[in-house]
Each structure stands twice: as C-alpha cells, then as structure tokens.
Design a protein around this motif. Sequence first.
Motif, PDB file in Angstrom:
ATOM      1  N   GLY A 100      56.060  22.064   7.904  1.00 36.83           N
ATOM      2  CA  GLY A 100      54.655  22.152   7.525  1.00 36.83           C
ATOM      3  C   GLY A 100      53.814  22.776   8.626  1.00 36.83           C
ATOM      4  N   GLU A 101      54.068  22.380   9.861  1.00 35.82           N
ATOM      5  CA  GLU A 101      53.342  22.951  10.998  1.00 35.82           C
ATOM      6  C   GLU A 101      53.642  24.444  11.134  1.00 35.82           C
ATOM      7  OE1 GLU A 101      51.192  21.726  13.481  1.00 35.82           O
ATOM      8  OE2 GLU A 101      50.985  19.956  12.206  1.00 35.82           O
ATOM      9  N   LEU A 102      54.906  24.817  10.985  1.00 34.14           N
ATOM     10  CA  LEU A 102      55.287  26.220  11.095  1.00 34.14           C
ATOM     11  C   LEU A 102      54.648  27.037   9.973  1.00 34.14           C
ATOM     12  CD1 LEU A 102      59.038  25.732  12.041  1.00 34.14           C
ATOM     13  CD2 LEU A 102      57.242  26.627  13.531  1.00 34.14           C
ATOM     14  N   ARG A 103      54.646  26.498   8.769  1.00 35.45           N
ATOM     15  CA  ARG A 103      54.029  27.190   7.635  1.00 35.45           C
ATOM     16  C   ARG A 103      52.554  27.465   7.920  1.00 35.45           C
ATOM     17  NH1 ARG A 103      55.226  23.836   4.034  1.00 35.45           N
ATOM     18  NH2 ARG A 103      57.058  24.910   3.214  1.00 35.45           N
ATOM     19  N   GLN A 104      51.853  26.470   8.444  1.00 43.83           N
ATOM     20  CA  GLN A 104      50.427  26.636   8.758  1.00 43.83           C
ATOM     21  C   GLN A 104      50.202  27.734   9.794  1.00 43.83           C
ATOM     22  OE1 GLN A 104      48.867  22.854   9.978  1.00 43.83           O
ATOM     23  NE2 GLN A 104      48.934  21.998   7.909  1.00 43.83           N
ATOM     24  N   ARG A 105      51.183  27.987  10.615  1.00 45.44           N
ATOM     25  CA  ARG A 105      51.070  29.008  11.667  1.00 45.44           C
ATOM     26  C   ARG A 105      51.592  30.367  11.200  1.00 45.44           C
ATOM     27  NH1 ARG A 105      50.978  26.037  17.026  1.00 45.44           N
ATOM     28  NH2 ARG A 105      50.611  23.879  16.398  1.00 45.44           N
ATOM     29  N   GLY A 106      51.962  30.481   9.927  1.00 44.58           N
ATOM     30  CA  GLY A 106      52.406  31.754   9.375  1.00 44.58           C
ATOM     31  C   GLY A 106      53.863  32.080   9.598  1.00 44.58           C
ATOM     32  N   ILE A 107      54.645  31.101  10.012  1.00 45.44           N
ATOM     33  CA  ILE A 107      56.082  31.319  10.231  1.00 45.44           C
ATOM     34  C   ILE A 107      56.761  31.391   8.863  1.00 45.44           C
ATOM     35  CG2 ILE A 107      58.166  30.463  11.379  1.00 45.44           C
ATOM     36  CD1 ILE A 107      55.590  31.165  13.174  1.00 45.44           C
ATOM     37  N   GLU A 108      57.668  32.347   8.692  1.00 47.09           N
ATOM     38  CA  GLU A 108      58.304  32.575   7.397  1.00 47.09           C
ATOM     39  C   GLU A 108      59.754  32.103   7.310  1.00 47.09           C
ATOM     40  OE1 GLU A 108      56.960  36.576   5.725  1.00 47.09           O
ATOM     41  OE2 GLU A 108      56.636  36.791   7.890  1.00 47.09           O
ATOM     42  N   GLN A 109      60.360  31.827   8.472  1.00 46.31           N
ATOM     43  CA  GLN A 109      61.776  31.449   8.464  1.00 46.31           C
ATOM     44  C   GLN A 109      62.109  30.630   9.703  1.00 46.31           C
ATOM     45  OE1 GLN A 109      65.501  34.024   7.404  1.00 46.31           O
ATOM     46  NE2 GLN A 109      64.842  34.586   9.441  1.00 46.31           N
ATOM     47  N   MET A 110      63.032  29.697   9.517  1.00 41.77           N
ATOM     48  CA  MET A 110      63.599  28.925  10.621  1.00 41.77           C
ATOM     49  C   MET A 110      65.089  29.237  10.656  1.00 41.77           C
ATOM     50  SD  MET A 110      61.883  25.213   9.729  1.00 41.77           S
ATOM     51  CE  MET A 110      62.616  25.146   8.082  1.00 41.77           C
ATOM     52  N   TRP A 111      65.659  29.233  11.845  1.00 42.34           N
ATOM     53  CA  TRP A 111      67.102  29.398  11.954  1.00 42.34           C
ATOM     54  C   TRP A 111      67.603  28.547  13.117  1.00 42.34           C
ATOM     55  CZ3 TRP A 111      70.300  31.684  15.744  1.00 42.34           C
ATOM     56  CH2 TRP A 111      69.634  32.264  16.827  1.00 42.34           C
ATOM     57  N   ALA A 112      68.898  28.304  13.142  1.00 44.26           N
ATOM     58  CA  ALA A 112      69.494  27.490  14.204  1.00 44.26           C
ATOM     59  C   ALA A 112      70.986  27.762  14.286  1.00 44.26           C
ATOM     60  CB  ALA A 112      69.261  26.003  13.920  1.00 44.26           C
ATOM     61  N   ASN A 113      71.551  27.384  15.416  1.00 44.84           N
ATOM     62  CA  ASN A 113      72.997  27.289  15.582  1.00 44.84           C
ATOM     63  C   ASN A 113      73.314  25.811  15.390  1.00 44.84           C
ATOM     64  OD1 ASN A 113      73.925  29.999  16.437  1.00 44.84           O
ATOM     65  ND2 ASN A 113      72.469  29.664  18.094  1.00 44.84           N
ATOM     66  N   ALA A 114      73.780  25.448  14.217  1.00 39.70           N
ATOM     67  CA  ALA A 114      74.002  24.034  13.899  1.00 39.70           C
ATOM     68  C   ALA A 114      75.431  23.613  14.214  1.00 39.70           C
ATOM     69  CB  ALA A 114      73.730  23.781  12.419  1.00 39.70           C
ATOM     70  N   ARG A 115      75.535  22.414  14.758  1.00 38.93           N
ATOM     71  CA  ARG A 115      76.881  21.860  14.929  1.00 38.93           C
ATOM     72  C   ARG A 115      77.515  21.719  13.548  1.00 38.93           C
ATOM     73  NH1 ARG A 115      76.711  17.192  19.630  1.00 38.93           N
ATOM     74  NH2 ARG A 115      75.929  18.590  21.255  1.00 38.93           N
ATOM     75  N   ASP A 116      78.785  22.073  13.467  1.00 37.19           N
ATOM     76  CA  ASP A 116      79.461  21.985  12.180  1.00 37.19           C
ATOM     77  C   ASP A 116      79.463  20.561  11.640  1.00 37.19           C
ATOM     78  OD1 ASP A 116      79.844  24.696  12.340  1.00 37.19           O
ATOM     79  OD2 ASP A 116      82.039  24.602  12.428  1.00 37.19           O
ATOM     80  N   THR A 117      79.455  19.571  12.520  1.00 35.39           N
ATOM     81  CA  THR A 117      79.426  18.173  12.064  1.00 35.39           C
ATOM     82  C   THR A 117      78.102  17.817  11.397  1.00 35.39           C
ATOM     83  OG1 THR A 117      78.713  17.476  14.272  1.00 35.39           O
ATOM     84  CG2 THR A 117      81.095  17.365  13.785  1.00 35.39           C
ATOM     85  N   ALA A 118      77.069  18.639  11.588  1.00 36.86           N
ATOM     86  CA  ALA A 118      75.750  18.368  10.996  1.00 36.86           C
ATOM     87  C   ALA A 118      75.430  19.294   9.823  1.00 36.86           C
ATOM     88  CB  ALA A 118      74.674  18.498  12.067  1.00 36.86           C
ATOM     89  N   LEU A 119      76.340  20.166   9.439  1.00 34.67           N
ATOM     90  CA  LEU A 119      76.050  21.120   8.366  1.00 34.67           C
ATOM     91  C   LEU A 119      75.649  20.434   7.065  1.00 34.67           C
ATOM     92  CD1 LEU A 119      78.672  23.984   8.790  1.00 34.67           C
ATOM     93  CD2 LEU A 119      76.198  24.080   9.144  1.00 34.67           C
ATOM     94  N   GLY A 120      76.321  19.357   6.710  1.00 32.47           N
ATOM     95  CA  GLY A 120      75.987  18.638   5.476  1.00 32.47           C
ATOM     96  C   GLY A 120      74.549  18.149   5.486  1.00 32.47           C
ATOM     97  N   PHE A 121      74.091  17.650   6.627  1.00 35.75           N
ATOM     98  CA  PHE A 121      72.707  17.197   6.769  1.00 35.75           C
ATOM     99  C   PHE A 121      71.746  18.347   6.488  1.00 35.75           C
ATOM    100  CE2 PHE A 121      69.163  17.412   9.849  1.00 35.75           C
ATOM    101  CZ  PHE A 121      68.345  16.417   9.331  1.00 35.75           C
TER     102      PHE A 121
END
Length: 159
Positions: A100-121
């Motif tokens: 929500g904070e990012l949207r208010q600032r005009g951000i259009e996308q988030m990305w990350a290097n996720a641990r494979d153990t957290a992919l389901g989350f």
Amino acid sequence: MTDDDLRIELVAAKALHELRRRVLRSNNPASLVADNRDGDVTSLHFGGYHDEVLVVSASFYSSTAPFYSEIVTYQLRYMATDSSVQGRGFGARVLAFAEGELRQRGIEQMWANARDTALGFYQAIGWSAVAGSEHLSAETQLPHTVIFKRILNNGESTP
C-alpha cells in the motif's frame, strides 16, 4: 492487545538488524545484515511489532528489476519473521501494508530473491516466480528464486 495484534510502521533500518541477523543469518554475529542502500532517502523499512516486540522486518530498495525494466520497481530484501510468530499471517500483513505504501508512491512492481523454502508463502499472497531464475545466494549459499508482483494503481495487484 489480542494475540493477533500487530502494529506496523516505517522504521530506521538499524532497528531491523538484530531480527535480520537472528532469522536470516542463524544469529551469526559475523554475518552482514546491512545493505549499502539502507540509508537512502528512497529506501523503506517496515517493522511489525507484536506485544511491543519486533517480530517482522521487510526492507524495500529502489531498483531496476531483471525484467520489466521499464517500470518503477522496488526490491524486497531482508524479509524476516521471528519463528515464534511464523504461520500467523504477520509476514503477509507487513507485505500488504508495504505494498500500500509503495502504491501510494507510484511504485508499479516489487521483486525479490526469495529463499526457495519461502516460495509457497510468497505465491500464496500473489507473487510469481520467474522461470529459470533459480540460483544459490552468494551471501547464504541457500537456494533462491527470483519472484515479483505487479502493483496496479486501482488498489489491486497481479503477478
């Protein structure tokens, strides 16, 4: 305060270092838990507090994603949830707040290097994995996959 109460706020990165170290670096005092971008005015650091104790951290940094490079993107790093509250939805709530904070600032996308153990989350809360992006983290030597989530201006998000 009920058992499910969580106070989420923007914090200084330094406030998150101990939780980052404990959860993401096996409490190794020699491990780096700071990012060179922590102090940038564009960086955003979120803390989730339960019973006045920091239990969730998430930091976002202005970044060009390795895909869709033409849109305004922030990278998620140091997402950590204390083991005492994992599985209670606190991490998802912090990321929803941050989105929500990012949207208010005009951000259009988030990305990350996720641990494979957290992919389901991440997939359960609308993030998508980038096919063929599996890799070992240089910092942790743990398997990771690049993930992303598009943020729409109408309050919705899409993978």
